[in-house]
Design an enzyme around this catalytic site. Structure first.
Site, PDB file in Angstrom:
ATOM      1  N   GLU A 263      71.331   0.968 -50.997  1.00  9.79           N
ATOM      2  CA  GLU A 263      70.474   1.980 -50.568  1.00  9.79           C
ATOM      3  C   GLU A 263      70.985   3.293 -51.317  1.00  9.79           C
ATOM      4  O   GLU A 263      72.046   3.409 -50.956  1.00  9.79           O
ATOM      5  CB  GLU A 263      70.225   2.123 -49.234  1.00  9.79           C
ATOM      6  CG  GLU A 263      69.531   1.334 -48.391  1.00  9.79           C
ATOM      7  CD  GLU A 263      69.097   1.730 -46.765  1.00  9.79           C
ATOM      8  OE1 GLU A 263      69.342   2.828 -46.464  1.00  9.79           O
ATOM      9  OE2 GLU A 263      69.064   0.727 -45.975  1.00  9.79           O
ATOM     10  N   GLU A 317      57.752   5.453 -44.760  1.00 12.62           N
ATOM     11  CA  GLU A 317      57.512   4.706 -43.448  1.00 12.62           C
ATOM     12  C   GLU A 317      57.092   5.629 -42.415  1.00 12.62           C
ATOM     13  O   GLU A 317      58.000   6.317 -41.743  1.00 12.62           O
ATOM     14  CB  GLU A 317      58.839   3.839 -43.407  1.00 12.62           C
ATOM     15  CG  GLU A 317      59.261   2.721 -44.188  1.00 12.62           C
ATOM     16  CD  GLU A 317      60.411   2.089 -43.847  1.00 12.62           C
ATOM     17  OE1 GLU A 317      60.360   1.095 -43.349  1.00 12.62           O
ATOM     18  OE2 GLU A 317      61.427   2.641 -44.581  1.00 12.62           O
ATOM     19  N   LYS A 320      58.867   5.586 -38.501  1.00 13.10           N
ATOM     20  CA  LYS A 320      60.086   5.862 -38.577  1.00 13.10           C
ATOM     21  C   LYS A 320      60.512   7.064 -37.523  1.00 13.10           C
ATOM     22  O   LYS A 320      59.845   8.272 -37.558  1.00 13.10           O
ATOM     23  CB  LYS A 320      60.804   6.171 -39.747  1.00 13.10           C
ATOM     24  CG  LYS A 320      61.384   4.776 -40.260  1.00 13.10           C
ATOM     25  CD  LYS A 320      62.433   5.119 -41.357  1.00 13.10           C
ATOM     26  CE  LYS A 320      63.172   3.778 -41.901  1.00 13.10           C
ATOM     27  NZ  LYS A 320      64.241   4.224 -42.978  1.00 13.10           N
ATOM     28  N   GLU A 326      63.140  11.476 -42.748  1.00 14.82           N
ATOM     29  CA  GLU A 326      63.279   9.870 -42.592  1.00 14.82           C
ATOM     30  C   GLU A 326      61.822   9.382 -42.836  1.00 14.82           C
ATOM     31  O   GLU A 326      61.953   7.905 -43.342  1.00 14.82           O
ATOM     32  CB  GLU A 326      63.652   9.527 -41.115  1.00 14.82           C
ATOM     33  CG  GLU A 326      65.136   9.958 -40.675  1.00 14.82           C
ATOM     34  CD  GLU A 326      66.087   8.995 -41.387  1.00 14.82           C
ATOM     35  OE1 GLU A 326      65.784   7.674 -41.377  1.00 14.82           O
ATOM     36  OE2 GLU A 326      67.101   9.508 -41.764  1.00 14.82           O
TER      37      GLU A 326
END
Length: 493
Positions: A263, A317, A320, A326
């Site tokens: 990542e 996302e 999250k 985030e």
């Protein structure tokens, strides 16, 4: 004729390298969201890009099926919650492999299984102690299915597994992991499995928000950071973090273990109190990282190759938890359009990618580091420079050697081939900072679209119509290497 042939060879070499060496670019496909497009649409999207690998955090059968017969490498994951059963029951491991691998392979190109995510730094000692046994049982199940040499088994680590990472040569693992780390690395060595790590220059910047740190993290012009143990000057945080992991592996006697970046990314927006997230910064980090990987320059401790790197992330996302950043790492939107363009489409990746440096506010003082803005190469032929009018990017008179050296470090640190100005290279002589800077500054200008913005270098450079190659008429013989040097410097106009 010789120059024309060299043009042709150079074109085909660059085109071949860029078009066919994209296997090191991957992406993370998280699913903590309720607005993601169907897997079939995602598969088509990926096929339109130069992304060749996808990492899943689980093993969603719909996604694995959708990627069948695409050739895209697939990383699937066993959750942290699966580790106790995988460790204690070989039959459970065999059933897991049968359900999540054998049911889809080889049509779906599964290449790696990650057992758990950031387990060592989770604080759960029970889970930590069961990690390697779980990995071994999954490996045994693959071996029984005759897939042991085709699909690897690993686990993913946070950068905090390192006790020390600065300077990179002093990289070392936290000794509290002790025997578990030794067993894990022994497993990787024995099976040829990679050590997967999550380096995030973004988080490094959040803890040190000086402008020079941001430039270092974004692959932008900066003074670099010197490692006195190796006499290496690091020009970006990504290389420094990856080499710190390499040093840690070396210190444990496992320098042969491959590193995979599981990542890395940068958020394009965040909450009002978050420092660093912006479209400009995200585009700079991801775009310059991709250019760095495509250059095949590698890191100082692992030169000449690019580490397999999985960008975070394919989509936002939206479910999250945590700060706004985030939920803002996605390279693409749910409607399959780009959040911002970093050159991942196949049409954009067929030509060499140059670093993207976002614009910064103009200040009255002259910066100490070069500032080269490298936009996309114009696609309209009418806007390109007249090929009959030679123009070169050269240092201005009176510029200090310190500034010129910074220009050299910037260009060479962004993947441009500076081997001709290294000792023994065709352009090493005359061995002066000014001469080497002329080479470096001009090669960036000539290969990045002949845009005047690419010949600024914090106002230390100027465009000139005076052909500096005329000095070569005094040379009675020029070697093939020198011809290539002249071609690079003076003929790409």
């Amino acid at each position: 004729m010789a120059i024309i042939l060299l043009h042709i060879v150079a074109f085909f070499v660059m085109t071949f390298n860029v078009a066919n060496c994209q296997s090191f670019i991957g992406v993370n496909y998280g699913q903590v969201a309720d607005n993601l497009p169907p897997p079939s649409s995602t598969a088509k999207l990926l096929q339109s890009t130069s992304i060749q690998k996808v990492r899943l955090y689980g093993s969603d059968p719909a996604i694995i099926k959708a990627l069948a017969n695409t050739g895209i490498g697939i990383v699937i994951g066993a959750a942290n919650g699966d580790i106790p059963a995988l460790a204690s029951d070989p039959n459970y491991a065999s059933n897991w492999v049968s359900t999540n691998v054998l049911a889809f392979y080889p049509a779906s190109n599964i290449i790696l299984i990650t057992v758990g995510n950031e387990v060592l730094t989770s604080g759960d000692q029970g889970l930590v102690s069961q990690l390697v046994p779980a990995m071994q049982n999954v490996q045994n199940a693959l071996n029984s299915a005759s897939l042991g040499g085709k699909i690897k088994v690993s686990t993913v680590h946070a950068m905090s597994v390192l006790k020390q990472s600065e300077p990179p040569s002093s990289g070392s693992f936290d000794p509290s992991f002790g025997d578990v780390m030794k067993a894990l690395l022994a497993f990787c060595s024995a099976t040829g499995s990679p050590f997967a790590i999550n380096p995030y220059p973004y988080f490094a910047y959040r803890s040190d928000t000086r402008p020079e740190t941001l430039a270092f993290c974004l692959f932008q012009p900066n003074q670099g950071r010197f490692d006195s143990n190796t006499n290496i000057k690091y020009m970006n945080m990504f290389d420094a973090q990856v080499d710190a992991v390499k040093s840690a592996l070396n210190s444990m006697g496992h320098g042969n273990v491959e590193i995979v970046v599981a990542e890395t990314g940068w958020p394009y927006k965040g909450d009002d109190n978050e420092v660093g997230p912006s479209v400009e910064n995200a585009k700079a980090y991801n775009g310059n990282l991709i250019a760095h990987l495509r250059s095949m320059v590698g890191t100082p401790l692992m030169p000449g190759k690019s580490v397999d790197t999985y960008l975070f992330a394919l989509y936002d996302e939206n479910l999250k938890p945590g700060p706004g950043s985030e939920r803002a790492f996605g390279l693409f939107k749910p409607d399959l359009t780009m959040t911002y363009d970093v050159g991942l489409s196949k049409s954009a990746s067929q030509t060499p990618t140059t670093p993207t440096v976002p614009k910064t506010p103009t200040v009255p003082t002259t910066p100490k580091t070069p500032s080269a803005v490298v936009p996309k190469t114009p696609t309209n032929p009418s806007t390109a420079p007249n090929p009959n009018k030679g123009v070169w990017c050269l240092p201005k008179k009176g510029v200090s050697e310190t500034q010129l050296q910074a220009n050299i470090d910037y260009v060479c640190g962004h993947g441009f081939d500076c081997s001709p100005i290294q000792p023994g290279g065709a352009c090493f002589e005359p061995n002066t900072v000014a001469s080497h800077a002329a080479y470096a500054m001009n090669i960036l200008y000539q290969t990045a679209g002949h845009d005047a913005q690419n010949c600024d270098f914090s106002q230390t450079a100027t465009l000139s119509s005076n052909n500096p190659s005329k000095a070569l008429t005094r040379i009675k013989f020029i070697s093939p290497q020198a011809c290539i040097c002249v071609l690079i410097l003076f003929c790409f106009v």
